[in-house]
Design an enzyme around this catalytic site. Structure first.
Site, mmCIF file in Angstrom:
data_model
loop_
_atom_site.group_PDB
_atom_site.id
_atom_site.type_symbol
_atom_site.label_atom_id
_atom_site.label_comp_id
_atom_site.label_asym_id
_atom_site.label_seq_id
_atom_site.Cartn_x
_atom_site.Cartn_y
_atom_site.Cartn_z
ATOM 1 N N SER A 20 76.773 42.645 -9.529
ATOM 2 C CA SER A 20 77.028 43.366 -8.280
ATOM 3 C C SER A 20 77.896 44.594 -8.507
ATOM 4 C CB SER A 20 77.705 42.442 -7.259
ATOM 5 O OG SER A 20 78.938 41.954 -7.763
ATOM 6 N N HIS A 153 62.275 56.898 34.109
ATOM 7 C CA HIS A 153 60.902 56.806 33.605
ATOM 8 C C HIS A 153 60.411 58.150 33.062
ATOM 9 C CE1 HIS A 153 60.672 52.910 35.685
ATOM 10 N NE2 HIS A 153 61.239 53.528 36.707
ATOM 11 N N SER A 274 58.876 74.680 9.443
ATOM 12 C CA SER A 274 57.661 73.987 9.016
ATOM 13 C C SER A 274 57.149 74.629 7.735
ATOM 14 C CB SER A 274 56.598 74.088 10.112
ATOM 15 O OG SER A 274 55.315 73.755 9.613
ATOM 16 N N LYS A 280 57.838 77.325 13.945
ATOM 17 C CA LYS A 280 58.459 76.053 14.292
ATOM 18 C C LYS A 280 59.971 76.057 14.063
ATOM 19 C CE LYS A 280 56.862 72.681 15.390
ATOM 20 N NZ LYS A 280 56.270 71.658 14.506
ATOM 21 N N GLU A 287 65.960 63.771 14.943
ATOM 22 C CA GLU A 287 64.909 62.834 14.547
ATOM 23 C C GLU A 287 65.398 61.885 13.454
ATOM 24 O OE1 GLU A 287 61.763 65.476 13.528
ATOM 25 O OE2 GLU A 287 61.348 66.012 15.621
#
Length: 454
Positions: A20, A153, A274, A280, A287
């Site tokens: 370990s 929603h 991108s 982009k 993310e």
């Protein structure tokens, strides 16, 4: 590795499988601090001479300096951080080093080290949480009065403000601080002196050791102290909830920064391009944060599964607690740092916000409340407003542009002042209950958090 009981050397594959030290070396500061405190207790119990204690203390401090200078060589043949340090100590100072392990086991040693590690990392995480709160409070104050649609929603629901919305995350992170601080209390108890399972016939002053290491007290059952990994599971749970909150914030910012919403602009430093599409500007920080929440959940589950079927006390399965723990702290630490930086650099686009919040349907509930104040039961008022919305949609007329005659055709309960409902200043001024997005409430909460985070 071990002699005495065994007549064969440990197989190379078993060494690779069981070592370990490739990851638990991170415990070295805590292991050395625990060893010095343990040696001091041995000195006070008359088991070490002052000269032997000084040799141990100076030897361990020398090893610490070498590790931090990158000069220490770790060996998987010695399995773990504990044996690497003890073996090197004995090599350097001789016989006194061989006395260090008296009245302790690697079982209580690793439990102590891990608690010390958790405590230190919790303290760091608490400050990082507060830093992100500060960034959110500053941004909420900067754009406190900018109005946007609130959503349920993911459909437009009622008007709120940027200040109110961002303060919602400050509240969440505040609970994270409370939760992690409470967890710290249960972490901060010393198991050192519990031995392998049943303590030791050589009784050192556990309370003195605990005090030197900054623990609040000592564990009261040696078997529980060795087997306990609740504090790791609880810590991982707290980190997972932080991940959840960061993920929700990220999703809001992914939406807000899209062309469809356009409520905010993330800085070039916190977005990426991108490889194909030159136009982009991708919210990669958001993310990645959203994705890493799953990693935090997985770390929690892996430890819970490792522990769930174990009899008391120590079993080698418990070695699997450290990599998830180290990884979760590292993941949350970086996520909190980069999100605080990203929030500080983010700009809100007032024109897009005001355009979106001008939708009169956002005040449909206010229209129902208007009817309630005129004596109409809420369920009936709800239906009457729904009928007005249907007329507006079918005729292509904004709700606030329906004529008084159209409203009264639906119900005579609509009064001459019905159009006064469609005023955002009025809508916010009426929301005075604690917790509502009234400007005065927002200002009070901003001042509260600024005071708390000062």
């Amino acid at each position: 590795m071990w002699t005495g009981r065994f007549s064969q050397a440990t197989a190379d594959l078993v060494l690779q499988y069981g070592e370990s030290v490739s990851y638990d070396w991170k415990l070295y500061r805590h292991d050395i601090a625990g060893s010095i405190a343990h040696a001091r207790a041995q000195l006070n119990a008359g088991m070490l001479t002052p000269e032997e204690f000084r040799a141990i203390e100076q030897g361990l401090k020398g090893i610490l300096a070498d590790i931090e200078a990158g000069k220490f060589e770790w060996s998987i043949k010695l399995e773990d951080v504990h044996m690497n340090i003890e073996s090197e100590l004995t090599r350097r100072i001789g016989a006194p080093g061989a006395k260090l392990h008296t009245a302790r086991s690697r079982n209580d040693q690793v439990a102590t080290d891990t608690r010390l590690y958790c405590r230190a990392e919790i303290d760091t995480t608490l400050e990082l949480l507060r830093n992100l709160q500060r960034a959110l409070v500053a941004k909420a104050e900067e754009y406190a009065e900018i109005r946007i649609p609130g959503y349920t929603h993911l459909q437009r629901a009622q008007p709120v403000t940027i200040g109110h919305h961002l303060l919602a995350y400050v509240e969440m992170l505040g609970r994270d601080v409370e939760r992690l601080s409470d967890c710290r209390r249960r972490v901060n108890v010393s198991p050192l002196g519990s031995g392998a399972i049943a303590g030791s016939t050589i009784n050192l002053d556990r309370a003195a050791i605990a005090a030197e290491l900054g623990f609040d007290g000592v564990t009261e059952n040696s078997m529980d102290a060795i087997a306990d990994r609740d504090y790791i599971m609880e810590t991982l749970f707290c980190l997972s909830v932080i991940g959840t909150h960061l993920s929700r914030l990220s999703e809001d910012l992914v939406l807000w920064s899209s062309s469809e919403f356009g409520y905010c602009t993330l800085s070039d430093a916190h977005t990426t391009g991108s490889s194909l599409m030159p136009q982009k500007k991708n919210p990669d920080v958001c993310e990645l944060t959203r994705g890493k929440s799953g990693r935090l959940y997985g770390n929690l589950v892996s430890v819970m599964v490792a522990v769930k079927g174990l009899p008391l006390t120590y079993n080698r399965d418990l070695q699997e607690d450290k990599e998830p723990l180290f990884d979760s702290f590292a993941t949350v630490s970086l996520a909190l740092r980069v999100n605080a930086e990203m929030i500080a650099a983010m700009r809100i686009n007032p024109d897009r916000c005001e355009s979106a919040v001008s939708d009169p349907l956002l005040l449909a509930t206010d229209l129902a409340d208007y009817l309630v104040r005129r004596g109409v039961p809420f369920r009936q008022a709800h239906e009457l407003v729904g009928r007005a919305v249907a007329v507006a949609v079918s005729s292509g007329t904004p709700l606030n542009c329906l004529s008084l005659e159209q409203f009264r055709t639906i119900s005579p309960e609509y009064g001459d002042d019905v159009h006064s409902v469609f005023n955002l200043d009025r809508a916010f001024s009426l929301r005075t209950n604690p917790g509502a997005p009234n400007p005065a409430n927002t200002e009070r909460r901003l001042q509260y958090w600024k005071s708390q985070l000062a």
